[in-house]
Scaffold this active site. Structure first.
Site, PDB file in Angstrom:
ATOM      1  N   ASP A 435      42.860  45.381  47.620  1.00  0.00           N
ATOM      2  CA  ASP A 435      41.621  44.654  47.379  1.00  0.00           C
ATOM      3  C   ASP A 435      41.975  43.167  47.378  1.00  0.00           C
ATOM      4  OD1 ASP A 435      38.851  44.271  46.591  1.00  0.00           O
ATOM      5  OD2 ASP A 435      39.677  43.700  44.643  1.00  0.00           O
ATOM      6  N   ASP A 646      41.635  46.144  41.089  1.00  0.00           N
ATOM      7  CA  ASP A 646      41.599  45.766  39.678  1.00  0.00           C
ATOM      8  C   ASP A 646      40.234  45.896  39.020  1.00  0.00           C
ATOM      9  OD1 ASP A 646      40.443  43.570  41.051  1.00  0.00           O
ATOM     10  OD2 ASP A 646      40.811  42.301  39.309  1.00  0.00           O
ATOM     11  N   ASP A 650      36.326  48.692  42.167  1.00  0.00           N
ATOM     12  CA  ASP A 650      37.454  49.305  42.861  1.00  0.00           C
ATOM     13  C   ASP A 650      37.684  50.744  42.414  1.00  0.00           C
ATOM     14  OD1 ASP A 650      38.027  46.938  44.214  1.00  0.00           O
ATOM     15  OD2 ASP A 650      39.318  46.202  42.616  1.00  0.00           O
TER      16      ASP A 650
END
Length: 764
Positions: A435, A646, A650
């Site tokens: 990410d 995080d 996600d």
């Protein structure tokens, strides 16, 4: 438990209890995790089943740290087990020394005198009897308990070996006293018990070392806390702290719970918990973690998590769960161990039958026989040696000890792998999807430029106080990094403290922003798409075209009019480029996914070295899951996809990936969903996790190879199969020593993982 067969036996026994859904027994930690229907199978039924199988039970309560978990710490530290074997070892050694001395004296004598043999034999029998019946009694009790359920374990092999040679010696000694000379082996019985007990004691010592990091974590939290009341400071048990209690921590003391600093400032050492070597500076409003050490000044802290909810308790729970789960390699080893002992016993009986047959038909060559050893005793000794030398312990310890040490090393470095299965999966990673925000970047966004408009759509230099207050009030409804950056910008513009207006009808739109009502005025803050829907008459003509800028754009619409366009920049983590290069060097495919626009995402990808073909921009949370699923589908069977993220958005992608890795500074949802957690929030720990996993899996394979090779090589020597080729045989006494050394070798092999070093030097 004494071997992997014990664990398999108990596991199977528990699964037969009505109402038990699943049962996992870990030999290395002497623990069982049982899932059952409480209406059909209460905990008392599980306890009775374990006792019925010949084992004692100590139920584990909810995972906490501090004084209340002393029993669990002692169990992991093998306190009772070490004391048990140490007492019996002392007795066995004290009795075995004169037994061995008599054996040596007899061997050195030039002639055999019947009266002397009877005297020495009687003394040896008198010494061997308490040695066998006290020091070795545990082997017989456990073997009998297993036999009642038609199960065979390592205890069965030891009981048959020691019991067989002891009973045979009683018989042959009686024959010698009656006038028919025969060889007796009380020395073998006594020394076998000594070797076995020594081996189990050393094994307990070594296994306690494999749990050292976990027990160290469990001992981090203090037993007591200083509760601050309106009139006094009281000393109470740390487990009695409640939420919102204020506790005082003096310099040199540890935090009894998680909390937020209410008064004071100090330096806090988090090294033992997160692996971070540099003390953390905390002051009013800073978060502190239970178990960390206050270094310099007194702090008053408001408790935010207590008991089993503390970060330390959760870490301990994760590590415990990791050491209980069985990876594929251990399942294979368990299958082998489950049939190993019966096969060895059958093999030993065949060895006895074959040598008896050879002795009766053609005779045993004299060169094969010891002094006064007839062919019948020779065959019996080969049977005993075969039974005693076989070692299912090594097979049972090969996998769990390596996982124990590996997960403990990770925990000590702030890397939490939630199961041994995860370590096995991480070692096979082929694709890594990062990410962007908060993972490859710091997540600390800041406004670097902006364009402001008045309520008529004209460019202006300042926003009205009402608009600024509305921005702060709305963005405080969110914990997103962008919201924090916008809040900071608006607060700095206000320049002084102010009362926030009441927010109603707040709605968060994933991937787009947030919309709310304040005093009848609609406020929308987020993407261009959200803003275009919220403005009444379109964007002002004076607005700059930001469509191609790599910066993150935030549009603020107040009462249907565009009030501001903020351009935010997120700094790339210092270590991100090095980590990406590391995995590229290993031949892994590295990708990036982001909810940000294509230009902003590609700018970050260029900085860290991810090619444009591996960048997925403008993806909503649901679409991140689709990206992971697509990579899993197109990468082919056998490939393992890892997602590193995080935030809350996600969590679905972390769950979808074969391996989900959460950055520790992220949200609790992401950490709960992920299979592994990097507590220090450093990407350098990702290569460390990968390398550690590879080392653990390699060590497991080496341990299994040793365990199998040992049995393949030693059993033919013990059975006398190699005698026609090489004049070498293995007496039962030496076979017992070899068995003890085998399991100890596997444990020490796993302990070598303690020498592990991270693949990339830590920038800290």
């Amino acid at each position: 438990m004494t071997c992997g067969s014990c664990a398999n036996f108990l596991e199977g026994h528990l699964l037969k209890v009505p109402g038990v859904v699943s049962a996992t027994v870990n030999f290395a930690t002497c623990s069982a995790a049982v899932q059952a229907d409480p209406d059909v199978c209460p905990s008392s039924a599980v306890r009775r089943a374990i006792v019925d199988a010949g084992y004692e039970v100590e139920e584990s309560a909810e995972t906490t740290v501090g004084a209340d978990n002393k029993g669990e710490v002692d169990l992991l530290d093998r306190v009772e087990e070490k004391e048990y074997y140490f007492r019996r070892l002392i007795v066995a050694v004290l009795l075995s020394i004169p037994i061995a001395a008599i054996m040596i004296a007899e061997a050195a004598g030039s002639e055999t005198v019947r009266s002397r043999r009877i005297l020495f034999g009687g003394i040896q029998a008198g010494l061997a009897t308490p040695c066998v019946l006290y020091s070795g009694i545990g082997f017989f009790i456990r073997a009998f308990a297993a036999l009642r359920h038609f199960m065979f374990t390592m205890d069965t092999l030891v009981a048959v070996g020691v019991g067989g040679v002891y009973i045979a010696s009683i018989v042959t000694y009686a024959l010698t006293v009656a006038g028919t000379p025969a060889a007796f082996y009380f020395d073998t019985a006594g020394l076998l018990v000594s070797f076995m007990t020594l081996g189990k004691y050393l094994e307990a010592l070594a296994k306690s070392q494999t749990c050292s990091a976990l027990t160290a974590l469990m001992k981090l939290a203090p037993d007591h806390a200083h509760l601050v009341t309106e009139t006094d400071v009281l000393t109470i048990k740390a487990t009695e702290l409640q939420l919102e209690d204020v506790f005082r921590v003096y310099a040199g003391e540890k935090m009894p719970a998680d909390g937020i600093v209410f008064r004071g400032s100090s330096d806090v050492d988090e090294n033992l918990l997160t692996g971070e070597s540099i003390p953390k500076v905390v002051d009013v409003g800073s978060e502190v973690i239970g178990g960390t050490l206050n270094l310099t000044s007194t702090l008053d802290v408001t408790a935010t998590r207590v008991g089993s909810a503390t970060t330390l308790s959760k870490i301990v729970k994760i590590v415990e769960d990791a050491q209980s789960a069985k990876p594929r390699l251990q399942q294979v080893a368990d299958q082998i161990a489950s049939v190993f002992v019966p096969v060895v016993i059958i093999g030993g009986i065949l060895v006895l039958a074959v040598w008896l047959l050879i002795g009766g038909l053609v005779g045993i060559p004299e060169a094969y026989l010891d002094e006064e050893e007839g062919w019948g005793m020779f065959a019996f000794n080969r049977f005993l040696a075969t039974i005693v030398v076989a070692c299912p312990c090594a097979l049972g310890l090969a996998t769990p000890t390596a996982i124990l040490v590996g997960t403990s090393i990770g925990a000590r470095r702030g890397i939490l792998a939630k199961s041994g299965v995860v370590l096995e999966a991480v070692s096979n990673i082929t694709h890594i999807i990062f990410d962007k925000t908060g993972t490859l970047t710091t997540g600390s966004l800041r406004v670097i430029t902006y364009q402001l408009f008045d309520l008529d759509g004209k460019a202006t230099g300042e926003l009205t106080p009402d608009v600024l207050k509305a921005i702060v009030a709305v963005e405080m409804q969110s914990t997103h990094p962008i919201a924090r950056a916008v809040t900071t910008f608006a607060q700095e513009k206000m320049g002084e403290a102010f009362d926030l207006p009441e927010v109603t009808d707040s709605t968060t739109i994933p991937g787009r922003g947030i919309s709310a009502a304040i005093g009848g005025v609609t406020v929308s803050i987020g993407s261009a798409n959200l803003a275009s829907e919220a403005v009444a008459n379109g964007f002002p003509e004076t607005m700059t075209d930001y469509s191609k800028t790599p910066l993150t754009k935030v549009y603020i619409v107040y009462g249907g009019t565009l009030a501001a366009v903020l351009l935010l920049q997120d700094e790339v983590r210092d270590e991100a480029k090095v980590v990406v290069e590391y995995f590229h060097h290993l031949g892994k495919t590295v990708m990036m996914v982001s909810g940000d626009n294509e230009h902003a995402a590609q700018a970050v990808a260029d900085q860290v070295g991810i090619p444009a073909s591996c960048v997925f921009a403008g993806r909503l949370p649901g679409e991140k899951v689709d990206v992971v699923a697509s990579v899993q589908q197109t990468s082919g069977k056998g490939n393992v996809v890892c997602f590193v993220g995080d935030g809350i958005n996600d969590a679905p992608a972390l769950a979808q990936a074969h391996v989900g890795v959460a950055i520790g500074a992220g949200t609790d949802v992401a950490i709960e969903t992920a299979e592994a957690v990097l507590m220090r929030s450093s990407l350098l720990d990702l290569p460390t996790l990968y390398c550690l996993s590879k080392k653990v899996v390699l060590r497991i394979k080496l341990n299994l190879l040793w365990a199998c090779a040992y049995n393949i090589v030693m059993i033919p020597f013990a059975a006398g199969i190699v005698l026609p080729i090489a004049d070498v045989k293995l007496p039962p006494l030496y076979a017992g020593g070899a068995m003890a050394v085998s399991s100890l070798t596997v444990v020490c092999s796993s302990l070598l993982l303690q020498l592990f070093t991270p693949p990339i030097a830590d920038a800290h």
